[in-house]
Design an enzyme around this catalytic site. Sequence first.
Site, PDB file in Angstrom:
ATOM      1  NE  ARG A   1      67.685  45.187  29.444  1.00 56.75           N
ATOM      2  CZ  ARG A   1      68.013  44.506  30.556  1.00 56.75           C
ATOM      3  NH1 ARG A   1      68.564  43.311  30.476  1.00 56.75           N
ATOM      4  NH2 ARG A   1      67.803  45.029  31.747  1.00 56.75           N
TER       5      ARG A   1
ATOM      6  NE  ARG B   1      73.777  38.699  38.017  1.00 55.63           N
ATOM      7  CZ  ARG B   1      75.067  38.984  37.868  1.00 55.63           C
ATOM      8  NH1 ARG B   1      75.938  38.007  37.808  1.00 55.63           N
ATOM      9  NH2 ARG B   1      75.486  40.226  37.777  1.00 55.63           N
TER      10      ARG B   1
ATOM     11  CB  SER C   1      66.580  43.309  35.418  1.00 55.82           C
ATOM     12  OG  SER C   1      67.132  43.666  34.191  1.00 55.82           O
ATOM     13  N   PRO C   2      64.196  42.188  33.418  1.00 56.49           N
ATOM     14  CG  PRO C   2      64.332  42.612  31.144  1.00 56.49           C
ATOM     15  CD  PRO C   2      64.412  43.281  32.480  1.00 56.49           C
TER      16      PRO C   2
ATOM     17  CE1 TYR D   1      68.688  35.668  22.676  1.00 56.33           C
ATOM     18  CE2 TYR D   1      68.625  37.575  24.126  1.00 56.33           C
ATOM     19  CZ  TYR D   1      68.809  36.217  23.944  1.00 56.33           C
ATOM     20  OH  TYR D   1      69.140  35.413  24.997  1.00 56.33           O
TER      21      TYR D   1
ATOM     22  CD  GLN E   1      63.571  42.187  27.414  1.00 61.00           C
ATOM     23  OE1 GLN E   1      63.642  40.991  27.710  1.00 61.00           O
ATOM     24  NE2 GLN E   1      64.592  43.016  27.539  1.00 61.00           N
TER      25      GLN E   1
HETATM   26  C1  LIG Z   1      68.376  34.170  34.689  1.00 57.49           C
HETATM   27  C2  LIG Z   1      68.513  35.410  33.875  1.00 57.49           C
HETATM   28  C3  LIG Z   1      67.686  35.607  32.783  1.00 57.49           C
HETATM   29  C4  LIG Z   1      67.764  36.763  32.026  1.00 57.49           C
HETATM   30  N1  LIG Z   1      66.880  37.002  31.016  1.00 57.49           N
HETATM   31  C5  LIG Z   1      66.847  38.211  30.399  1.00 57.49           C
HETATM   32  C6  LIG Z   1      65.807  38.539  29.496  1.00 57.49           C
HETATM   33  O1  LIG Z   1      64.865  37.808  29.296  1.00 57.49           O
HETATM   34  N2  LIG Z   1      65.872  39.733  28.863  1.00 57.49           N
HETATM   35  C7  LIG Z   1      66.897  40.624  29.109  1.00 57.49           C
HETATM   36  O2  LIG Z   1      66.922  41.697  28.510  1.00 57.49           O
HETATM   37  N3  LIG Z   1      67.857  40.339  29.983  1.00 57.49           N
HETATM   38  C8  LIG Z   1      67.838  39.168  30.653  1.00 57.49           C
HETATM   39  N4  LIG Z   1      68.783  38.908  31.607  1.00 57.49           N
HETATM   40  C9  LIG Z   1      69.764  39.967  31.948  1.00 57.49           C
HETATM   41  C10 LIG Z   1      69.271  40.755  33.156  1.00 57.49           C
HETATM   42  O3  LIG Z   1      68.075  41.443  32.876  1.00 57.49           O
HETATM   43  C11 LIG Z   1      70.339  41.766  33.605  1.00 57.49           C
HETATM   44  O4  LIG Z   1      70.550  42.673  32.564  1.00 57.49           O
HETATM   45  C12 LIG Z   1      71.657  41.100  33.983  1.00 57.49           C
HETATM   46  O5  LIG Z   1      71.438  39.932  34.746  1.00 57.49           O
HETATM   47  C13 LIG Z   1      72.541  42.042  34.792  1.00 57.49           C
HETATM   48  O6  LIG Z   1      71.886  42.465  35.969  1.00 57.49           O
HETATM   49  P1  LIG Z   1      72.277  41.871  37.430  1.00 57.49           P
HETATM   50  O7  LIG Z   1      73.735  42.119  37.605  1.00 57.49           O
HETATM   51  O8  LIG Z   1      71.432  42.671  38.387  1.00 57.49           O
HETATM   52  O9  LIG Z   1      71.944  40.415  37.425  1.00 57.49           O
HETATM   53  C14 LIG Z   1      68.718  37.738  32.351  1.00 57.49           C
HETATM   54  C15 LIG Z   1      69.573  37.519  33.430  1.00 57.49           C
HETATM   55  C16 LIG Z   1      69.466  36.391  34.216  1.00 57.49           C
HETATM   56  C17 LIG Z   1      70.361  36.224  35.398  1.00 57.49           C
END
Ligand SMILES: Cc1cc2nc3c(=O)[nH]c(=O)nc-3n(C[C@H](O)[C@H](O)[C@H](O)COP(=O)(O)O)c2cc1C
Length: 781
Positions: free
Chosen positions: A633, A727, A424-425, A585, A502
């Site tokens: 997204r 994560r 994921s981004p 955003y 993204q």
């Molecule tokens: C450090 C960090 C940076 C993130 N940056 C982005 C981002 O640039 N773009 C985005 O759409 N989501 C971003 N997210 C959200 C993640 O892509 C994801 O949707 C969210 O962490 C839930 O997934 P997880 O439970 O597997 O961590 C970020 C999350 C984390 C933890």
Amino acid sequence: MKIVCIGGGPAGLYFGLLMKQLDPAHDITVVERNKPYDTFGWGVVFSDQTMDNMRQWDPPTAQAIQQAFNHWDDIELEFKGRTIRSGGHGFVGIGRKKLLNILQARCEELGVKLVFDTDVDSDADFPDADLVIASDGINSKIRNKYAAVFKPDIVTRPNRYIWLGTHRLYDAFTFVFEKTEHGWFQAHIYKFDENTTTFIVETPEHVWKAHGLDQADQAQSIAFCEKLFADNLRGEKLMTNARHLRGSAWLNFQRVKCEQWSHFNGRAHVVLMGDAVHTAHFAIGSGTKLAIEDAIELTRQFKELGDSPDKIGQVLQRYQELRSVDVLRLQNAAWNAMEWFEVVGERYADQLPPEQFMYSMLTRSQRISHENLRLRDAQWLGGYERWFAEAAGMKLPPHVPAPPPMFTPYTVRGMTLKNRVVVSPMAQYSCVDGLPADYHLVHLGARAMGGAGLVMAEMTCPTPDARITPSCPGLWNKAQRDGWKRIVDHVHATTDAKIGIQLGHAGPKGSTNAPWDGDGADRPLPAGNWPLIAPSALPYLEDGQVPRAMTRADMDRVRDDFVKSTRLAAEAGFDWLELHCAHGYLLSAFISPLTNQRSDEYGGSLAHRLRWPLEVFAAVREVWPRHLPMSVRISAHDWVEGGITPEDAVEIARAFKAAGADMIDCSSGQVSALQKPSYGRMYQTPFADRIRQLAGIPTIAVGAISEADHVNSIIAAGRADLCAVARPHLANPAWTLTEAAKIGYTPLAWPKQYLSSKSQMESIFAREKAMQAAPAYKEPA
Ligand SMILES: Cc1cc2nc3c(=O)[nH]c(=O)nc-3n(C[C@H](O)[C@H](O)[C@H](O)COP(=O)(O)O)c2cc1C
Ligand SMILES: Cc1cc2nc3c(=O)[nH]c(=O)nc-3n(C[C@H](O)[C@H](O)[C@H](O)COP(=O)(O)OP(=O)(O)OC[C@H]3O[C@@H](n4cnc5c(N)ncnc54)[C@H](O)[C@@H]3O)c2cc1C
């Protein structure tokens, strides 16, 4: 102690006999308004696990039930002319009358007094009791009397059901789905004695009404169901024994929860038990289990803390503390299962092929996972995995087992991902002047080596003022394009993963700190801020930087900036482009009514709020190579009253689908600082599921997906097409390789440089699994 149980259902009777068995000196009376053989309903089911529990607490009762019950292992689905069966589910079915008679006989044997034909008005009718058990069922008078203390929370559900019986005998727990001109009906069918089967028919309220069943009496309702399920009934009749119910006998399920379970009435302690304090929908068949286990837990506490009047207060407190946790867990699972049956007609029956429909039905409570299904019936699951892999385009020789769904390929436009895992981004806040450099080469390169099918680079911005922080990456000049190209080329040269980018504009959430700088994430920079733009002049944080409401000229400029970045992304060689319309955003801020309060044609209705984001999407899609996919997204739920809801999210997905989006990446929240999300394992997956089925567009699920078992269940059930994992990939770049080893999927190709770790890791996990091997958890599916 003097104990009175008001209500002689499973809860009251079983508690009475357990306490009498604990100490015959207890004076115990069960008062029941019905006659001994007079009860509603047909058969009930509970799991093998409940039987084990009962065996430990009162062997004679368990023995008598065991002699009378019907045990079966299989679940059968009859759907669209197909019959699909899977085994290993372990149920016990017994007639409600039979169960009550066994409990009554055991009570009498032990010396519990049974008083029938007596409708109790109040706990005050027993002034000399030490303990009054309010086991008076779902409509508990005692609960209602002390509603201010117990604080019941009662929710009436939308489906209608009727509890019938038949003499057709079935050898599996059978589910039959039939479609009429107005919608779908389902029957939950299980045999409970040598001659009789329970036959519950269920349908949404609007379908029930459209057939005029709200006007039908019991005989007419039965005639209707007999005709509808005639093929299945093979000439047998349906029967009712709910003659005491007035009107049509079609009910709505009521979910009961109570904040407080006991009360001291000035003379005696009064405690709720069974359906009086909590209900669980029959889709999970556990109301009787809960009633029985309440009785066991309360007895256990008396046994451990002392069964004398002075201990009652302490015992009741402990009883609630312990039972409420287990009950909540089961109610949550029952809730998921119930919701599945409420939406099945609208969401799954017409959308999913029978094989996948069966899988979705078996995993409806979301407590039975892919690996749990393997423990129950490896052969059926193996067959399903083969079906799934072939549907995903794999050609498998007959002797080669299919991979788990997570490791099947996925093709979209001209591109095939090797599996269903997406990194994921994730913003890294590690650029200078928006330039991706060595940090990103190592970070993204490592994750591409780690086994995921698609690695998404973090939100990348079309202009310097579009960034969240000064350290966010950009794509507005050739140096940045070349920086990205170096990473993309590296990933392509050294791995078989695909890499995406993204594109996003921070809008009202820009000009802030990296999480580890200054006052932390989302807080304005202490110095060097830049002006912000947004649909409306509303700050994200109450005391945050106030953006300027965009003019049409701003919209033109930003749209063109996105187009320029898209061209540069294509030149850098990215395989996939995602437009970031989530998390508050800029594009997301246009979509949500919380952040878009414009009065022009870009505000107001959802269609109007979507207008400019769709314009940006169309402009970007126009220049992004036709053979490459684009996802969007979205925040599928703002988690704030008045914000975007999951229903709106379906409309948003439909709009982007019509504009040419290939997939919707279903995130949620971060639009308003007032959000109150309900976190939990796979908590955003229901949004992906809903959008996939109702908008008919492939989806990416994301959020708290942390095991291969989650990914397999989501993909196999058709709740999403890809799973994005964030994560867990920070802690472990090789998350996918590790998870494959954990579930013992050894055919996975590892990078040649890492091969010497593969068999070592596989055997470590295999050893761990062997050590942990315990009997499979069995929940009635
Ligand atoms: C450090 C960090 C940076 C993130 N940056 C982005 C981002 O640039 N773009 C985005 O759409 N989501 C971003 N997210 C959200 C993640 O892509 C994801 O949707 C969210 O962490 C839930 O997934 P997880 O439970 O597997 O961590 C970020 C999350 C984390 C933890
Ligand atoms: C359609 C349907 C299917 C179901 N299927 C299953 C299943 O498969 N498996 C399962 O485990 N559960 C099932 N249940 C739920 C199950 O029937 C209940 O959860 C279970 O019976 C709860 O036991 P209880 O003792 O708390 O309450 P009840 O069984 O409702 O008993 C309460 C008793 O109190 C008596 N009473 C009420 N008020 C008074 C009063 N004022 N004075 C004297 N007596 C009173 C009532 O007559 C009744 O006998 C199903 C329920 C329905 C509606």
